[in-house]
Enzyme design. Structure first.
Site, PDB file in Angstrom:
ATOM      1  N   GLY A   1       1.056  -5.824   0.352  1.00 39.74           N
ATOM      2  CA  GLY A   1       0.129  -5.893  -0.771  1.00 39.74           C
ATOM      3  C   GLY A   1       0.812  -6.235  -2.084  1.00 39.74           C
ATOM      4  O   GLY A   1       0.183  -6.791  -2.989  1.00 39.74           O
TER       5      GLY A   1
ATOM      6  N   ALA B   1       0.840  -1.203   0.000  1.00 39.88           N
ATOM      7  CA  ALA B   1       0.000   0.000   0.000  1.00 39.88           C
ATOM      8  C   ALA B   1       0.872   1.250   0.000  1.00 39.88           C
ATOM      9  O   ALA B   1       1.958   1.260   0.588  1.00 39.88           O
ATOM     10  CB  ALA B   1      -0.886  -0.011   1.233  1.00 39.88           C
TER      11      ALA B   1
ATOM     12  N   GLU C   1       0.925  -9.883  -2.011  1.00 34.65           N
ATOM     13  CA  GLU C   1      -0.459 -10.374  -2.152  1.00 34.65           C
ATOM     14  C   GLU C   1      -0.931 -10.252  -3.599  1.00 34.65           C
ATOM     15  O   GLU C   1      -1.665 -11.105  -4.087  1.00 34.65           O
ATOM     16  CB  GLU C   1      -1.370  -9.603  -1.195  1.00 34.65           C
ATOM     17  CG  GLU C   1      -1.082  -9.969   0.265  1.00 34.65           C
ATOM     18  CD  GLU C   1      -1.869  -9.114   1.252  1.00 34.65           C
ATOM     19  OE1 GLU C   1      -1.740  -7.877   1.168  1.00 34.65           O
ATOM     20  OE2 GLU C   1      -2.602  -9.682   2.076  1.00 34.65           O
TER      21      GLU C   1
ATOM     22  N   GLU D   1       3.084  -6.978   7.511  1.00 35.18           N
ATOM     23  CA  GLU D   1       1.957  -6.251   8.114  1.00 35.18           C
ATOM     24  C   GLU D   1       1.899  -6.291   9.636  1.00 35.18           C
ATOM     25  O   GLU D   1       1.546  -5.290  10.261  1.00 35.18           O
ATOM     26  CB  GLU D   1       0.617  -6.768   7.544  1.00 35.18           C
ATOM     27  CG  GLU D   1       0.302  -6.267   6.154  1.00 35.18           C
ATOM     28  CD  GLU D   1       0.893  -7.121   5.045  1.00 35.18           C
ATOM     29  OE1 GLU D   1       1.750  -7.979   5.342  1.00 35.18           O
ATOM     30  OE2 GLU D   1       0.499  -6.921   3.891  1.00 35.18           O
TER      31      GLU D   1
HETATM   32  N1  COA Z   1       4.442   3.675   0.182  1.00 33.36           N
HETATM   33  C1  COA Z   1       4.826   4.915  -0.170  1.00 33.36           C
HETATM   34  N2  COA Z   1       6.089   5.231  -0.448  1.00 33.36           N
HETATM   35  C2  COA Z   1       6.992   4.234  -0.381  1.00 33.36           C
HETATM   36  C3  COA Z   1       6.661   2.919  -0.027  1.00 33.36           C
HETATM   37  C4  COA Z   1       5.312   2.658   0.272  1.00 33.36           C
HETATM   38  N3  COA Z   1       4.875   1.431   0.597  1.00 33.36           N
HETATM   39  N4  COA Z   1       7.783   2.166  -0.029  1.00 33.36           N
HETATM   40  C5  COA Z   1       8.787   2.994  -0.381  1.00 33.36           C
HETATM   41  N5  COA Z   1       8.310   4.241  -0.596  1.00 33.36           N
HETATM   42  C6  COA Z   1       9.059   5.446  -0.949  1.00 33.36           C
HETATM   43  C7  COA Z   1       9.965   5.889   0.182  1.00 33.36           C
HETATM   44  O1  COA Z   1       9.242   6.591   1.153  1.00 33.36           O
HETATM   45  C8  COA Z   1      10.966   6.725  -0.555  1.00 33.36           C
HETATM   46  O2  COA Z   1      10.388   7.972  -0.811  1.00 33.36           O
HETATM   47  P1  COA Z   1      11.272   9.343  -0.676  1.00 33.36           P
HETATM   48  O3  COA Z   1      12.226   9.253  -1.822  1.00 33.36           O
HETATM   49  O4  COA Z   1      10.238  10.399  -0.839  1.00 33.36           O
HETATM   50  O5  COA Z   1      11.908   9.276   0.665  1.00 33.36           O
HETATM   51  C9  COA Z   1      11.102   5.986  -1.892  1.00 33.36           C
HETATM   52  O6  COA Z   1       9.947   5.161  -2.013  1.00 33.36           O
HETATM   53  C10 COA Z   1      12.302   5.076  -1.945  1.00 33.36           C
HETATM   54  O7  COA Z   1      12.285   4.265  -0.791  1.00 33.36           O
HETATM   55  P2  COA Z   1      13.608   3.591  -0.213  1.00 33.36           P
HETATM   56  O8  COA Z   1      13.238   2.859   1.029  1.00 33.36           O
HETATM   57  O9  COA Z   1      14.692   4.606  -0.130  1.00 33.36           O
HETATM   58  O10 COA Z   1      13.932   2.595  -1.424  1.00 33.36           O
HETATM   59  P3  COA Z   1      14.817   1.291  -1.443  1.00 33.36           P
HETATM   60  O11 COA Z   1      14.965   0.953  -2.886  1.00 33.36           O
HETATM   61  O12 COA Z   1      16.026   1.423  -0.607  1.00 33.36           O
HETATM   62  O13 COA Z   1      13.898   0.146  -0.767  1.00 33.36           O
HETATM   63  C11 COA Z   1      11.819  -1.026  -0.381  1.00 33.36           C
HETATM   64  C12 COA Z   1      12.716  -0.288  -1.391  1.00 33.36           C
HETATM   65  C13 COA Z   1      10.531  -1.369  -1.100  1.00 33.36           C
HETATM   66  C14 COA Z   1      12.519  -2.331   0.053  1.00 33.36           C
HETATM   67  C15 COA Z   1      11.591  -0.120   0.859  1.00 33.36           C
HETATM   68  O14 COA Z   1      11.173   1.144   0.388  1.00 33.36           O
HETATM   69  C16 COA Z   1      10.543  -0.612   1.836  1.00 33.36           C
HETATM   70  O15 COA Z   1      10.824  -1.482   2.648  1.00 33.36           O
HETATM   71  N6  COA Z   1       9.327   0.005   1.795  1.00 33.36           N
HETATM   72  C17 COA Z   1       8.277  -0.230   2.748  1.00 33.36           C
HETATM   73  C18 COA Z   1       7.510  -1.481   2.381  1.00 33.36           C
HETATM   74  C19 COA Z   1       6.354  -1.735   3.314  1.00 33.36           C
HETATM   75  O16 COA Z   1       6.510  -1.912   4.516  1.00 33.36           O
HETATM   76  N7  COA Z   1       5.148  -1.757   2.716  1.00 33.36           N
HETATM   77  C20 COA Z   1       3.931  -1.874   3.453  1.00 33.36           C
HETATM   78  C21 COA Z   1       3.433  -3.224   3.452  1.00 33.36           C
HETATM   79  S1  COA Z   1       1.940  -3.338   4.361  1.00 33.36           S
END
Ligand code: COA
Length: 257
Positions: free
Chosen positions: A108, A63, A111, A131
């Site tokens: 998600g 999400a 999923e 989650e």
């Molecule tokens: N929703 C909104 N923005 C997100 C996001 C999400 N689920 N996941 C990442 N982003 C954004 C970050 O906030 C960041 O934004 P910014 O540049 O404005 O700071 C940008 O994407 C890059 O994120 P970053 O973490 O620096 O990228 P990365 O390539 O090092 O890692 C992921 C990628 C996907 C592994 C990592 O972003 C992550 O773990 N995200 C959270 C995933 C999560 O917990 N999702 C919810 C599941 S319920």
């Protein structure tokens, strides 16, 4: 526009265009997905769909947590309804759908991949259902589709620890069917799609339904369902074409009727 749609003959590739937010799922993105699913269902020439994400970092980071932070409780419940419809929509599509995991598939995002029919991953891709660490539970099919795919014990371990799983481990547990180098992913996903697309379209649709719907039924009812879905293949021209092609020692040319 939240999705890029490319056509390769009878195959479409749908790419999430949200690289700066790691292809996370916004309301607009899910609504557009529902539109593409409806369009695909009516497209008789379309035989397989590939779903993937832009870039190499994430297939989909779940999400959109920035959008979520601006939502009140009612809006969160509304989002949940939309995501459910969009993921169930992959199962409802007549065509097989392949998820090509170009990077992390989290929450998600995983999923979404679980709702597709086949999964192929790039070597660096990680998957997780994080989650419970965020004060919620996997709510877009994760607690139901994951145990059906990898077994109850493994699914509970992944859900309750929220840990990240490498592509190699995902392969070992049957969560993805194939792992390839990042620069080979697009070609490998297309090759898999072509391998599926050369089969009879009515058979593909009936077989997908038989597996998906049958799993939810007791065995006797599931076998009755399989029988009904088989019967629908009997009067098709494609079944006759397959027999004729066999006799003539050539590849069949299926029309989807
Ligand atoms: N929703 C909104 N923005 C997100 C996001 C999400 N689920 N996941 C990442 N982003 C954004 C970050 O906030 C960041 O934004 P910014 O540049 O404005 O700071 C940008 O994407 C890059 O994120 P970053 O973490 O620096 O990228 P990365 O390539 O090092 O890692 C992921 C990628 C996907 C592994 C990592 O972003 C992550 O773990 N995200 C959270 C995933 C999560 O917990 N999702 C919810 C599941 S319920």
């Amino acid at each position: 526009m939240e999705w890029d749609v490319e056509r390769f003959g009878a195959i479409e590739r749908w790419t999430i265009l949200g690289e700066p937010r790691r292809n996370s799922l916004s309301v607009a993105l899910l609504r557009e997905l529902l539109d593409h699913q409806a369009r695909a269902a009516a497209d008789k020439g379309l035989r397989v769909v590939i779903v993937t994400g832009a870039g190499t970092k994430a297939f989909c980071a779940g999400a959109d947590l920035k959008e979520r932070a601006r939502m009140d409780e009612g809006a969160v419940a509304g989002f949940h309804k939309t995501i459910r419809a969009a993921f169930d929509g992959f199962e409802a599509m007549p065509q097989p759908v392949i998820a090509a995991l170009n990077g992390a598939a989290l929450g998600g995002g995983l999923e979404l991949a679980l709702a597709c029919d086949l999964r192929i991953a790039a070597e660096g891709a990680e998957v997780a259902l994080p989650e419970v660490g965020l004060g919620i539970i996997p709510g877009a099919g994760g607690t139901q589709r994951l145990p059906r795919m990898v077994g109850v014990a493994r699914a509970k371990e992944l859900i309750l620890t929220a840990r990240r799983v490498s592509a190699a481990e995902a392969l070992a547990m049957g969560l993805v069917g194939q792992v390839v180098a990042q620069d080979q992913l697009a070609a490998a996903a297309l090759a898999l799609a072509e391998r599926v697309a050369r089969n009879a379209p009515v058979s593909l649709r009936q077989a997908k339904r038989a597996v998906d719907r049958g799993l939810a039924l007791p065995l006797g009812e599931a076998l009755d369902l399989e029988n009904r879905l088989y019967q629908a293949c009997i009067p098709t021209a494609d079944r006759q074409e397959a027999l004729q092609a066999f006799a003539e020692k050539r590849a069949p040319v299926f029309k989807g009727e």
